[in-house]
Scaffold this motif. Structure first.
Motif, PDB file in Angstrom:
ATOM      1  N   LEU A   1       0.831  -1.218   0.000  1.00  0.00           N
ATOM      2  CA  LEU A   1       0.000   0.000   0.000  1.00  0.00           C
ATOM      3  C   LEU A   1       0.858   1.257   0.000  1.00  0.00           C
ATOM      4  CD1 LEU A   1      -2.860  -1.011   2.496  1.00  0.00           C
ATOM      5  CD2 LEU A   1      -2.822  -1.177   0.002  1.00  0.00           C
ATOM      6  N   LEU A   2       2.154   1.092   0.371  1.00  0.00           N
ATOM      7  CA  LEU A   2       3.078   2.240   0.390  1.00  0.00           C
ATOM      8  C   LEU A   2       3.916   2.278  -0.885  1.00  0.00           C
ATOM      9  CD1 LEU A   2       4.292   1.759   4.092  1.00  0.00           C
ATOM     10  CD2 LEU A   2       2.356   3.144   3.257  1.00  0.00           C
ATOM     11  N   SER A   3       3.672   1.274  -1.792  1.00  0.00           N
ATOM     12  CA  SER A   3       4.579   1.121  -2.953  1.00  0.00           C
ATOM     13  C   SER A   3       4.284   2.132  -4.063  1.00  0.00           C
ATOM     14  CB  SER A   3       4.420  -0.295  -3.536  1.00  0.00           C
ATOM     15  OG  SER A   3       3.109  -0.395  -4.144  1.00  0.00           O
ATOM     16  N   GLY A   4       3.054   2.630  -4.092  1.00  0.00           N
ATOM     17  CA  GLY A   4       2.696   3.528  -5.202  1.00  0.00           C
ATOM     18  C   GLY A   4       2.469   2.774  -6.501  1.00  0.00           C
ATOM     19  N   HIS A   5       2.540   1.444  -6.455  1.00  0.00           N
ATOM     20  CA  HIS A   5       2.337   0.633  -7.677  1.00  0.00           C
ATOM     21  C   HIS A   5       0.844   0.283  -7.765  1.00  0.00           C
ATOM     22  CE1 HIS A   5       2.552  -2.501 -10.632  1.00  0.00           C
ATOM     23  NE2 HIS A   5       3.868  -2.294 -10.806  1.00  0.00           N
ATOM     24  N   HIS A   6       0.109   1.024  -8.589  1.00  0.00           N
ATOM     25  CA  HIS A   6      -1.361   0.901  -8.569  1.00  0.00           C
ATOM     26  C   HIS A   6      -1.841  -0.491  -8.963  1.00  0.00           C
ATOM     27  CE1 HIS A   6      -1.623   5.091  -7.600  1.00  0.00           C
ATOM     28  NE2 HIS A   6      -0.938   5.430  -8.686  1.00  0.00           N
ATOM     29  N   GLY A   7      -1.123  -1.118  -9.908  1.00  0.00           N
ATOM     30  CA  GLY A   7      -1.539  -2.459 -10.334  1.00  0.00           C
ATOM     31  C   GLY A   7      -1.410  -3.455  -9.201  1.00  0.00           C
ATOM     32  N   ARG A   8      -0.278  -3.389  -8.504  1.00  0.00           N
ATOM     33  CA  ARG A   8      -0.079  -4.331  -7.398  1.00  0.00           C
ATOM     34  C   ARG A   8      -1.075  -4.050  -6.265  1.00  0.00           C
ATOM     35  NH1 ARG A   8       6.154  -3.592  -7.037  1.00  0.00           N
ATOM     36  NH2 ARG A   8       6.871  -4.527  -8.986  1.00  0.00           N
ATOM     37  N   ILE A   9      -1.326  -2.751  -6.028  1.00  0.00           N
ATOM     38  CA  ILE A   9      -2.274  -2.391  -4.949  1.00  0.00           C
ATOM     39  C   ILE A   9      -3.662  -2.935  -5.272  1.00  0.00           C
ATOM     40  CG2 ILE A   9      -3.461  -0.451  -3.842  1.00  0.00           C
ATOM     41  CD1 ILE A   9      -0.779   1.110  -4.153  1.00  0.00           C
ATOM     42  N   ALA A  10      -4.087  -2.756  -6.530  1.00  0.00           N
ATOM     43  CA  ALA A  10      -5.426  -3.231  -6.928  1.00  0.00           C
ATOM     44  C   ALA A  10      -5.523  -4.736  -6.772  1.00  0.00           C
ATOM     45  CB  ALA A  10      -5.714  -2.836  -8.374  1.00  0.00           C
ATOM     46  N   ARG A  11      -4.445  -5.441  -7.155  1.00  0.00           N
ATOM     47  CA  ARG A  11      -4.463  -6.907  -7.046  1.00  0.00           C
ATOM     48  C   ARG A  11      -4.468  -7.336  -5.568  1.00  0.00           C
ATOM     49  NH1 ARG A  11      -4.289 -10.714 -10.605  1.00  0.00           N
ATOM     50  NH2 ARG A  11      -4.050  -9.158 -12.269  1.00  0.00           N
ATOM     51  N   TRP A  12      -3.684  -6.631  -4.738  1.00  0.00           N
ATOM     52  CA  TRP A  12      -3.651  -6.963  -3.298  1.00  0.00           C
ATOM     53  C   TRP A  12      -5.050  -6.775  -2.706  1.00  0.00           C
ATOM     54  CZ3 TRP A  12      -4.691  -4.168   1.186  1.00  0.00           C
ATOM     55  CH2 TRP A  12      -4.275  -4.781   2.391  1.00  0.00           C
ATOM     56  N   ARG A  13      -5.704  -5.667  -3.080  1.00  0.00           N
ATOM     57  CA  ARG A  13      -7.053  -5.397  -2.548  1.00  0.00           C
ATOM     58  C   ARG A  13      -8.041  -6.468  -3.015  1.00  0.00           C
ATOM     59  NH1 ARG A  13      -6.827   1.204  -3.182  1.00  0.00           N
ATOM     60  NH2 ARG A  13      -6.075   1.626  -1.061  1.00  0.00           N
ATOM     61  N   ARG A  14      -7.885  -6.916  -4.244  1.00  0.00           N
ATOM     62  CA  ARG A  14      -8.771  -7.969  -4.773  1.00  0.00           C
ATOM     63  C   ARG A  14      -8.566  -9.260  -3.981  1.00  0.00           C
ATOM     64  NH1 ARG A  14      -7.714 -10.990  -9.298  1.00  0.00           N
ATOM     65  NH2 ARG A  14      -5.837 -11.537  -8.150  1.00  0.00           N
ATOM     66  N   ASP A  15      -7.282  -9.568  -3.765  1.00  0.00           N
ATOM     67  CA  ASP A  15      -6.980 -10.806  -3.038  1.00  0.00           C
ATOM     68  C   ASP A  15      -7.498 -10.730  -1.599  1.00  0.00           C
ATOM     69  OD1 ASP A  15      -3.738 -11.367  -4.659  1.00  0.00           O
ATOM     70  OD2 ASP A  15      -5.824 -11.656  -5.329  1.00  0.00           O
ATOM     71  N   GLU A  16      -7.350  -9.561  -0.970  1.00  0.00           N
ATOM     72  CA  GLU A  16      -7.841  -9.405   0.407  1.00  0.00           C
ATOM     73  C   GLU A  16      -9.365  -9.500   0.446  1.00  0.00           C
ATOM     74  OE1 GLU A  16      -4.719  -9.892   2.234  1.00  0.00           O
ATOM     75  OE2 GLU A  16      -6.245  -8.986   3.533  1.00  0.00           O
ATOM     76  N   ALA A  17     -10.010  -8.957  -0.582  1.00  0.00           N
ATOM     77  CA  ALA A  17     -11.495  -9.026  -0.631  1.00  0.00           C
ATOM     78  C   ALA A  17     -11.936 -10.478  -0.773  1.00  0.00           C
ATOM     79  CB  ALA A  17     -12.024  -8.190  -1.795  1.00  0.00           C
ATOM     80  N   LEU A  18     -11.233 -11.229  -1.613  1.00  0.00           N
ATOM     81  CA  LEU A  18     -11.569 -12.648  -1.794  1.00  0.00           C
ATOM     82  C   LEU A  18     -11.331 -13.415  -0.495  1.00  0.00           C
ATOM     83  CD1 LEU A  18     -10.096 -13.236  -5.360  1.00  0.00           C
ATOM     84  CD2 LEU A  18     -12.474 -13.662  -4.667  1.00  0.00           C
ATOM     85  N   ARG A  19     -10.174 -13.108   0.184  1.00  0.00           N
ATOM     86  CA  ARG A  19      -9.856 -13.816   1.436  1.00  0.00           C
ATOM     87  C   ARG A  19     -10.914 -13.535   2.491  1.00  0.00           C
ATOM     88  NH1 ARG A  19      -7.788 -12.796   5.925  1.00  0.00           N
ATOM     89  NH2 ARG A  19      -7.356 -10.595   5.462  1.00  0.00           N
ATOM     90  N   ARG A  20     -11.293 -12.249   2.593  1.00  0.00           N
ATOM     91  CA  ARG A  20     -12.245 -11.851   3.635  1.00  0.00           C
ATOM     92  C   ARG A  20     -13.624 -12.448   3.347  1.00  0.00           C
ATOM     93  NH1 ARG A  20     -11.813  -7.992   7.500  1.00  0.00           N
ATOM     94  NH2 ARG A  20     -13.683  -6.859   8.155  1.00  0.00           N
ATOM     95  N   THR A  21     -13.982 -12.490   2.048  1.00  0.00           N
ATOM     96  CA  THR A  21     -15.275 -13.058   1.669  1.00  0.00           C
ATOM     97  C   THR A  21     -15.303 -14.556   1.982  1.00  0.00           C
ATOM     98  OG1 THR A  21     -15.419 -11.403  -0.097  1.00  0.00           O
ATOM     99  CG2 THR A  21     -16.959 -13.269  -0.209  1.00  0.00           C
ATOM    100  N   ALA A  22     -14.211 -15.233   1.666  1.00  0.00           N
ATOM    101  CA  ALA A  22     -14.144 -16.685   1.953  1.00  0.00           C
ATOM    102  C   ALA A  22     -14.256 -16.936   3.458  1.00  0.00           C
ATOM    103  CB  ALA A  22     -12.826 -17.248   1.411  1.00  0.00           C
ATOM    104  N   GLU A  23     -13.693 -15.999   4.238  1.00  0.00           N
ATOM    105  CA  GLU A  23     -13.712 -16.185   5.703  1.00  0.00           C
ATOM    106  C   GLU A  23     -15.088 -15.851   6.293  1.00  0.00           C
ATOM    107  OE1 GLU A  23     -10.831 -13.647   7.555  1.00  0.00           O
ATOM    108  OE2 GLU A  23     -11.373 -14.266   9.599  1.00  0.00           O
ATOM    109  N   HIS A  24     -15.698 -14.704   5.834  1.00  0.00           N
ATOM    110  CA  HIS A  24     -16.939 -14.238   6.481  1.00  0.00           C
ATOM    111  C   HIS A  24     -18.206 -14.629   5.722  1.00  0.00           C
ATOM    112  CE1 HIS A  24     -14.660 -10.762   8.691  1.00  0.00           C
ATOM    113  NE2 HIS A  24     -14.305 -11.968   9.088  1.00  0.00           N
ATOM    114  N   ARG A  25     -18.083 -14.830   4.412  1.00  0.00           N
ATOM    115  CA  ARG A  25     -19.272 -15.117   3.600  1.00  0.00           C
ATOM    116  C   ARG A  25     -18.945 -16.149   2.528  1.00  0.00           C
ATOM    117  NH1 ARG A  25     -23.504 -11.519   3.271  1.00  0.00           N
ATOM    118  NH2 ARG A  25     -24.445 -13.159   2.025  1.00  0.00           N
ATOM    119  N   PRO A  26     -18.586 -17.365   2.940  1.00  0.00           N
ATOM    120  CA  PRO A  26     -18.265 -18.413   1.946  1.00  0.00           C
ATOM    121  C   PRO A  26     -19.410 -18.654   0.962  1.00  0.00           C
ATOM    122  CG  PRO A  26     -18.524 -19.348   4.157  1.00  0.00           C
ATOM    123  CD  PRO A  26     -18.467 -17.877   4.327  1.00  0.00           C
ATOM    124  N   ASP A  27     -20.637 -18.329   1.376  1.00  0.00           N
ATOM    125  CA  ASP A  27     -21.785 -18.510   0.479  1.00  0.00           C
ATOM    126  C   ASP A  27     -21.696 -17.617  -0.750  1.00  0.00           C
ATOM    127  OD1 ASP A  27     -22.253 -16.466   2.620  1.00  0.00           O
ATOM    128  OD2 ASP A  27     -23.991 -15.986   1.368  1.00  0.00           O
TER     129      ASP A  27
END
Ligand code: JFT
Length: 250
Positions: A207-233
């Protein structure tokens, strides 16, 4: 957008005067009118309910006050040039109110909310107005409230924030949890702000890298992880390919 709310607890809707909805009312995209249903009663006790036909617990809200109220509210709206309204009836037995519902409602010029109490409104009121306008019976979730007013506060806020000019950054609801598009059916990931270090806890380096592509991908991965944890449905419903399309578009 014009909103009318008819209720026996008008003060319950006072929160519509503050924060995001309050500002939207002051600035113009939202015109809200709250009405006390008892204004349309004519007996000394301002009676709005009676015992249910067929027996059973609780009371049912009577037809006449609701009929006179909705007739007056619609006549006033039409007189002020409003287009045809939709009637929104909060009920535990309604269709789920989702982000998609909020998006659809935000495209309508006029909504009339009828939060009720007791065991609900005499069915003939819904049947009567269903011949004149769309009637949406909606529930905000699988839990039981004491009446519809809290549901109206939730629905109005979810709809109002989608109106043009209400949120400071028009893009900000693009990445909401449940927002149509790549984030549909996904929960938002974690967020961080200054200071960079707090009680020995830092911020993810990406998030401190300034690399927008990597940031967007990290956010996507975190959203998927959080969804799998809280809303597997929801996980099997989401479309990871939509991210790649959105990544390429940004
Ligand atoms: N929207 C929504 C929603 C939700 N998600 N839970 N409860 C409600 C809701 C909405 C409207 C009313 C009216 Cl009118 C009376 N009650 C109390 C009640 C409770 C159980 C059975 N019958 C009536 C309402 C509960």
């Amino acid at each position: 957008m014009r909103l009318d709310v008819v209720t026996i607890f008008p003060e319950y809707l006072d929160p519509l005067n503050v924060s995001l909805v309050g500002k939207a009312r002051a600035r113009g995209p939202l015109d809200v009118h709250v009405h006390d249903l008892r204004r349309w009663t004519h007996d000394r006790h301002n009676t709005v309910d009676d015992t249910p036909y067929g027996g059973g617990p609780g009371m049912v809200m009577k037809t006449c006050p609701w009929g006179e109220a909705i007739d007056t509210v619609t006549a006033d709206g039409y007189e002020q040039g409003a287009a045809r309204p939709a009637l929104v009836v909060p009920t535990p037995s309604g269709r789920p109110f989702t982000q998609e519902t909020a998006v659809r409602l935000s495209r309508r010029p006029w909504l009339i909310f009828t939060p009720a109490r007791y065991e609900g409104i005499d069915r003939r009121v819904i049947d009567e107005y269903g011949t004149r306008m769309p009637v949406l019976e909606l529930s905000i979730g699988d839990y039981v409230l004491a009446g519809g007013e809290a549901a109206v506060l939730v629905m109005v806020e979810a709809v109002a924030r989608l109106l043009p000019g209400v949120l400071g950054n028009a893009e900000s609801h693009r990445d909401d949890s449940f927002a149509p598009g790549a984030m549909a059916d996904l929960l938002e990931g974690p967020v961080y702000t200054k200071p960079p270090m707090w009680r020995g806890r830092g911020v993810p380096e990406v998030l401190l890298s300034g690399h927008h592509g990597r940031i967007a991908r990290w956010r996507r991965d975190e959203a998927l992880r959080r969804t799998a944890e809280h809303r597997p449905d929801l996980v099997e419903r989401c479309d990871p390919a939509a991210f790649d399309k959105q990544d390429r578009a940004t």
